[in-house]
Design a protein around this motif. Structure first.
Motif, short mmCIF file in Angstrom:
data_model
loop_
_atom_site.label_atom_id
_atom_site.label_comp_id
_atom_site.label_asym_id
_atom_site.label_seq_id
_atom_site.Cartn_x
_atom_site.Cartn_y
_atom_site.Cartn_z
N LEU A 12 -0.64 4.76 -1.23
CA LEU A 12 -1.87 4.93 -0.45
C LEU A 12 -1.57 5.34 0.98
O LEU A 12 -2.41 5.97 1.63
CB LEU A 12 -2.68 3.62 -0.45
N VAL A 49 -17.32 -1.64 -13.95
CA VAL A 49 -16.25 -1.64 -12.95
C VAL A 49 -14.89 -1.70 -13.64
O VAL A 49 -13.97 -0.96 -13.28
CB VAL A 49 -16.44 -2.83 -11.98
N ARG A 72 -11.59 -11.62 -9.96
CA ARG A 72 -11.09 -11.54 -11.33
C ARG A 72 -11.50 -10.23 -11.99
O ARG A 72 -10.76 -9.68 -12.82
CB ARG A 72 -11.58 -12.73 -12.15
N ALA A 108 -16.56 -6.08 -3.78
CA ALA A 108 -16.39 -5.36 -5.03
C ALA A 108 -17.60 -4.48 -5.31
O ALA A 108 -17.56 -3.61 -6.16
CB ALA A 108 -16.17 -6.34 -6.17
N ALA A 109 -18.71 -4.73 -4.64
CA ALA A 109 -19.96 -4.05 -4.99
C ALA A 109 -20.18 -2.82 -4.11
O ALA A 109 -19.90 -2.83 -2.92
CB ALA A 109 -21.12 -5.02 -4.85
N TYR A 160 -3.20 -1.53 -9.84
CA TYR A 160 -3.28 -1.98 -8.44
C TYR A 160 -4.56 -2.77 -8.21
O TYR A 160 -5.65 -2.34 -8.61
CB TYR A 160 -3.22 -0.75 -7.53
N PHE A 183 -18.03 7.80 -10.34
CA PHE A 183 -18.34 6.39 -10.12
C PHE A 183 -17.15 5.67 -9.49
O PHE A 183 -17.30 4.94 -8.50
CB PHE A 183 -18.71 5.72 -11.45
N ALA A 184 -15.95 5.93 -10.03
CA ALA A 184 -14.76 5.23 -9.50
C ALA A 184 -14.51 5.62 -8.05
O ALA A 184 -14.18 4.77 -7.23
CB ALA A 184 -13.55 5.57 -10.37
N PHE A 234 -8.77 2.30 -4.88
CA PHE A 234 -8.32 2.07 -6.25
C PHE A 234 -8.23 3.39 -7.00
O PHE A 234 -7.28 3.64 -7.75
CB PHE A 234 -9.27 1.12 -6.98
N GLN A 239 -17.15 3.89 -5.97
CA GLN A 239 -17.06 2.42 -6.03
C GLN A 239 -15.91 1.92 -5.16
O GLN A 239 -16.08 1.00 -4.39
CB GLN A 239 -16.84 1.99 -7.48
N PRO A 241 -6.57 -4.00 -5.10
CA PRO A 241 -6.63 -3.98 -3.64
C PRO A 241 -7.13 -5.31 -3.09
O PRO A 241 -7.74 -6.10 -3.81
CB PRO A 241 -7.62 -2.86 -3.32
N ARG A 275 0.84 -1.21 0.00
CA ARG A 275 0.00 0.00 0.00
C ARG A 275 0.87 1.25 0.00
O ARG A 275 0.52 2.27 -0.60
CB ARG A 275 -0.97 -0.01 1.18
N VAL A 302 2.20 1.77 -3.66
CA VAL A 302 1.30 2.41 -4.62
C VAL A 302 0.82 3.78 -4.12
O VAL A 302 -0.09 4.38 -4.69
CB VAL A 302 0.08 1.53 -4.98
N SER A 362 -13.40 1.55 -15.00
CA SER A 362 -12.70 2.45 -14.07
C SER A 362 -11.20 2.34 -14.22
O SER A 362 -10.47 3.29 -13.92
CB SER A 362 -13.05 2.12 -12.61
N GLY A 363 -10.73 1.19 -14.67
CA GLY A 363 -9.29 0.98 -14.82
C GLY A 363 -8.67 1.86 -15.88
O GLY A 363 -7.45 2.01 -15.95
N ARG A 391 -9.87 -4.92 -13.96
CA ARG A 391 -9.90 -3.46 -13.83
C ARG A 391 -8.47 -2.91 -13.82
O ARG A 391 -8.18 -1.91 -14.49
CB ARG A 391 -10.62 -3.09 -12.54
N ALA A 392 -7.58 -3.59 -13.09
CA ALA A 392 -6.19 -3.12 -13.05
C ALA A 392 -5.51 -3.32 -14.40
O ALA A 392 -4.71 -2.50 -14.84
CB ALA A 392 -5.43 -3.85 -11.96
N ARG A 418 -7.58 6.28 -5.86
CA ARG A 418 -6.38 7.01 -5.45
C ARG A 418 -5.15 6.43 -6.13
O ARG A 418 -4.26 7.15 -6.55
CB ARG A 418 -6.22 6.95 -3.93
#
Lengths: 273, 328
Positions: free
Chosen positions: A54, A98, A148, A87-88, A80, B153-154, B161, B157, A82, A49, A52, A101-102, A153-154, B163
């Protein structure tokens, strides 16, 4: 040694005054697959963490791709994953949403996704084998499938390094194998992976190097310790390494995919040969 | 539709339309972030803003905007530090907002009836000046919640992530708080400060019953916000009740209709789930290491299946195949 993708020099990390990682030195070279191992509370998640960005480091310095974290802005190069809690969110979201977002590090506010963005998202979903579920709500997936999705996403950002925090925690064996396949594809393109693992599982053949942490200090850095025999430093690892090992009671709320898992015979690092 | 001949009704309906769009737009993000009650808190604080307007003679909609934004940013900052005492601090902020509002209104010499029009809305009090302010603010909120949808959204959600992607999470969090505060001020003339949160949350909860994606939920929530807002105002024209009450009751009725429908939809989706499920594909899938020999005594229900016996196991079937078990 090729380019150092991750370079950690004398890093100490504190969580609320309490040092969790003490004066750690290690690095990850380009194209390597490095695993951080250690019992619960050994500081391995805290260390990634910090890597990356955080959590701040108390002392020492972390560099990514040759730039210190303070001046590093090219976050699209880092993917990354996490540690999964859930996930929801409060509103349903599809797998595709979702994973999209990556791509945010590549996108600009107020502009729609480009064709390249959409193609990368579909590729990432395919990489983890969820193409047929892309339009489904993420809350309808199993724990392993949700994990997965987070990996996809990453990967959607086409990063040069994937940093994964316990990707196999509470994930059934079949999803672990699917994940190992995706990771093999990713590594085959010459890219770098830094993993935090509790047990090696089907990933063992992929990993080049293991870094073992104990009490926030590195006690081993080299080939992945193959067995507990005659290796005192890894004994502590093994105590916490069996996800299904005897005596380990799953915490409340922890996903537990197999009802007989506690009786299962596990080899070193839970790898059943 | 003779009610459209009245200027005040035209203004009220226009305000209701804008409110019905803006409230669920920001509400979807609040619900996604599990901050559904944030609108409530801001509404309480905004009451003090209205009272300041009544006392000073400035337009209450502006003073409400300013105080609501200050309150929302405070809530966000306290929340993001995540200290154990944060919820108590927030509770005190809410009580202070209501008490301060009533106190200052009293000092201003305004009646409880005046206060009521802000608490539960009033269709006759939307002035042309109000409408311009409401319109401008609502358009900004709606445009931001659509244009910045991927970023917001990100952040809602998975903050961590977001950040790690280099997204300025704190900036977006404060932006969400400010948008919620602005929406509260926009909505106070139609649904009122005490019920504005319902219009942020109920349409989203209703939409969620029928959708599986974020974008579809967002779009449907906007529709489900507009319909009760307009019909609630019309209802208040015929029956003399505060529009806030009729809007929220209509929105809740929508939820009660959608709920059983959603249960049916979800059951059907669950039936389809599991694309790689051997029950569906018939593939030969060995189970993981299986330490347990199934037999008649093992307690797993046995199912006779063509030429062999399967054992029901955690929702799937295990069939003996040589030394291992197959998933059926």
């Amino acid at each position: 040694m090729s380019e150092r993708v991750v370079d950690v020099r004398g890093v100490t990390v504190e969580l609320g005054e309490r040092p969790v990682v003490h004066d750690v030195d290690f690095h990850v070279g380009a194209g390597e697959v490095v695993t951080l191992l250690g019992a619960n509370g050994s500081g391995k998640s805290t260390l990634v963490r910090a890597i990356v960005g955080l959590i701040p480091v108390a002392s020492g310095e972390i560099s990514l791709f040759g730039e210190t974290l303070r001046s590093f802005h090219d976050w699209r190069r880092v993917g990354y994953v996490p540690q999964r809690t859930t996930a929801a969110g409060g509103v349903p979201a599809t797998v595709r949403e979702v994973v999209s977002s990556g791509r945010l590090a590549q996108r600009r506010p107020f502009l729609p996704a480009s064709r390249a963005d959409r193609a990368a998202v579909e590729r990432a979903i395919e990489l983890v084998g969820l193409t047929d579920r892309a339009g489904d709500g993420i809350h309808t997936l199993s724990g392993g499938q949700q994990q997965r999705v987070l990996i996809a996403r990453a990967a959607a950002g086409d990063p040069d390094i994937l940093v994964l925090d316990e990707p196999n925690a509470g994930v059934d064996r079949r999803s672990q194998e699917a994940f190992a396949r995706s990771l093999r594809t990713f590594v085959a393109s010459g890219r770098t992976v830094l993993l935090v693992l509790h047990e090696m599982g089907p990933l063992a053949p992929l990993v080049n190097r293991g870094v073992v942490l104990d009490g926030g200090r590195i006690v081993h850095d080299g080939p992945v310790p193959a067995s507990a025999h005659g290796h005192p430093t890894t004994a502590t690892v093994h105590a916490g390494a069996y996800t299904h090992g005897p005596g380990r009671v799953p915490a409340a709320g922890e996903p537990h995919d197999h009802p007989h898992g506690d009786d299962e015979e596990a080899g070193p690092f839970g790898w059943n040969s | 539709m003779e009610l459209l001949n009245y200027d005040f009704m035209q203004r009220a309906l226009l305000a209701a339309l804008l409110t019905g769009l803006a409230a669920p737009a920001i509400g979807t993000y609040l619900v996604h972030r599990r901050l559904a009650l944030m609108g409530d808190g801001i509404g309480h604080v905004a009451l003090t803003g209205v009272a300041v307007g009544l006392l000073t003679g400035w337009a209450p909609v502006w003073t409400a905007v300013v105080v609501a934004i200050a309150g929302a940013v405070t809530i966000e900052v306290v929340r993001s530090y995540g200290k154990a005492s944060a919820d108590v601090a927030l509770a005190m902020l809410f009580y202070g907002g209501i008490a301060g509002g009533v106190l200052i209104t009293g000092l201003a010499g305004s009646s409880a009836a005046t206060l009521n029009t802000y608490l539960f809305g009033s269709i006759t009090t939307v002035s042309t000046g109000d409408l311009w302010v409401i319109g401008g603010l609502a358009v900004v909120v709606i445009a931001a919640s659509i244009g910045l949808a991927p970023q917001l959204f990100a952040v809602c959600q998975d903050e961590e992530f977001a950040r790690a992607c280099g997204i300025p999470v704190r900036l977006y969090s404060i932006m969400i708080a400010v948008m919620a505060a602005v929406t509260v001020a926009v909505a106070m003339r139609t649904v009122g400060l005490l019920l504005v949160s319902a219009l942020m949350v109920v349409p989203v909860a209703t939409a969620m019953q029928l959708t599986k994606g974020f974008r579809t939920t967002f779009t449907l929530a906007l529709c489900l916000g507009v319909v009760p807002s307009l019909s609630g105002v019309v209802f208040s024209y015929y029956v003399d009740v505060a529009p806030g009450a009729s809007i929220v009751v209509i929105a809740l009725a929508g939820f009660i209709l959608a709920w059983p429908l959603g249960t049916i939809v979800r059951r059907r989706v669950r039936g389809r789930a599991g694309g790689e499920d051997p029950r569906v594909t018939g593939a030969h899938v060995p189970t993981e290491e299986h330490p347990h020999e199934h037999d008649e005594q093992c307690g797993h229900p046995a199912v006779t299946h063509d030429d062999h016996t399967d054992y029901l196991h955690d929702g799937h079937l295990h069939a003996a195949h040589g030394k291992h078990y197959d998933e059926h």
